[in-house]
Motif scaffolding. Structure first.
Motif, PDB file in Angstrom:
ATOM      1  N   ILE A  57      -0.519  -4.341  -0.420  1.00 36.76           N
ATOM      2  CA  ILE A  57       0.665  -3.935  -1.177  1.00 36.76           C
ATOM      3  C   ILE A  57       0.404  -2.601  -1.862  1.00 36.76           C
ATOM      4  O   ILE A  57      -0.646  -2.404  -2.486  1.00 36.76           O
ATOM      5  CB  ILE A  57       1.087  -5.005  -2.204  1.00 36.76           C
ATOM      6  N   PRO A 153      -0.512 -12.496  -4.959  1.00 35.93           N
ATOM      7  CA  PRO A 153      -1.088 -11.987  -3.699  1.00 35.93           C
ATOM      8  C   PRO A 153      -1.689 -13.083  -2.824  1.00 35.93           C
ATOM      9  O   PRO A 153      -1.922 -12.858  -1.639  1.00 35.93           O
ATOM     10  CB  PRO A 153      -2.163 -11.008  -4.177  1.00 35.93           C
ATOM     11  N   ARG A 156       1.696 -14.934  -1.696  1.00 35.10           N
ATOM     12  CA  ARG A 156       2.633 -13.890  -1.300  1.00 35.10           C
ATOM     13  C   ARG A 156       4.074 -14.232  -1.697  1.00 35.10           C
ATOM     14  O   ARG A 156       5.029 -13.815  -1.051  1.00 35.10           O
ATOM     15  CB  ARG A 156       2.544 -13.598   0.204  1.00 35.10           C
ATOM     16  N   LEU A 268       7.882  -1.255  -3.729  1.00 34.30           N
ATOM     17  CA  LEU A 268       6.761  -2.112  -3.380  1.00 34.30           C
ATOM     18  C   LEU A 268       6.703  -2.199  -1.859  1.00 34.30           C
ATOM     19  O   LEU A 268       7.575  -2.790  -1.223  1.00 34.30           O
ATOM     20  CB  LEU A 268       6.947  -3.519  -3.957  1.00 34.30           C
ATOM     21  N   HIS A 270       4.869  -3.695   1.290  1.00 33.88           N
ATOM     22  CA  HIS A 270       3.982  -4.818   1.545  1.00 33.88           C
ATOM     23  C   HIS A 270       3.756  -5.032   3.034  1.00 33.88           C
ATOM     24  O   HIS A 270       4.640  -4.814   3.859  1.00 33.88           O
ATOM     25  CB  HIS A 270       4.549  -6.103   0.915  1.00 33.88           C
TER      26      HIS A 270
END
Length: 274
Positions: A57, A153, A156, A268, A270
């Motif tokens: 990320i 994380p 997720r 963001l 990812h």
């Protein structure tokens, strides 16, 4: 009764009066410019010096002051790592403009950080609720729209809540995109005991989440619905790019709106689940 004859006005009198009026006007302009510069310095000084990053990320942000210089206000973005290793993000917009709004923005940003850090297990709705009560306790007449997100994380899972703020935009690298318009609560600083619903999503496909303030998507030349649609289009074609590049492209939408407000973007970017 005898009438008084008007005094003759000569060129020297006119020049003296004109010089006095010019000096007064200059003082007012200089005072307003000083207030604008102070507000902008507060604004930039209270934004985070750096944003967090984790494997898979990447985060990038952009801020643009108001074009005409008199609408410097309280737009902000923030991103930070919590004690448990998860990430938290916020973006928002304080009602009003000038030094007071910029200072109030700093209080909200730090307040959100403090609440989230002291209670890392609290969901975004709880964080906004506690921040709302904290702001009401200050007695300020200002209020703010805000969106707060938490990213785990490990699982997720991205959890988010909104306090009267404009919706975020999602996109995947295969070109799909859309606007997130989940249910939210009132802006911060208006009503005690306000509840903020939480929405959770698991980020499995590679893509991007774009958080923004209304200065990006709304202005004299662009209704907010069209602005959000334009950001979704930009994100759909640029979701595979670097976070910094996508943030810059999204901020370019603000130029189309001819915005008079300041504007903030937080991206963001990812990766997918391997």
């Amino acid at each position: 009764m005898a009438r008084r004859r008007p005094r003759a006005v000569n060129a020297d009198d006119l020049l003296t009066r004109l010089g006095r009026l010019t000096a007064q006007a200059r003082e007012r302009v200089e005072l307003q410019q000083a207030r604008v510069e102070l507000a902008e310095a507060l604004q930039r000084g209270m934004l985070p010096a750096e944003l967090p990053s984790l494997p898979g990320i990447r985060i990038a942000a952009r801020y643009a002051p108001a074009r005409h210089g008199l609408e410097i206000g309280g737009d902000w973005y923030d991103g930070f790592q919590l004690p448990d290793g998860s990430l938290a993000f916020s973006i928002g917009d304080v009602q009003g403009h000038d030094v007071e709004a910029a200072a109030f923005m700093g209080q909200i940003r730090i307040g959100l950080r403090a609440v989230a850090t002291m209670a890392p297990q609290a969901c975004p709705g709880e964080v906004l609720g506690r921040a709302n009560e904290l702001l009401l306790a200050t007695g300020s007449e200002l209020f703010a729209t805000c969106a707060f997100f938490h990213f785990d994380p490990v699982t997720r899972v991205l959890a988010g809540a909104r306090a009267g703020h404009v919706g975020a935009v999602w996109a995947t690298v295969d070109g799909r995109s859309g606007v997130i318009e989940d249910e939210g609560g009132l802006p911060l600083g208006i009503q005690p005991g306000e509840a903020y619903p939480v929405t959770r999503r698991r980020l499995t496909a590679p893509g991007a989440l774009v958080l923004l303030t209304d200065g990006v998507v709304e202005g004299p030349s662009l209704p907010i619905e069209q602005g959000l649609a334009r950001v979704a289009e930009v994100a759909g074609t640029g979701a595979g790019a670097a976070a910094e590049e996508l943030a810059a492209e999204v901020m370019g939408v603000a130029a189309l709106s001819d915005h008079t407000d300041d504007a903030a973007v937080l991206v963001l970017r990812h990766d997918g689940v391997s």
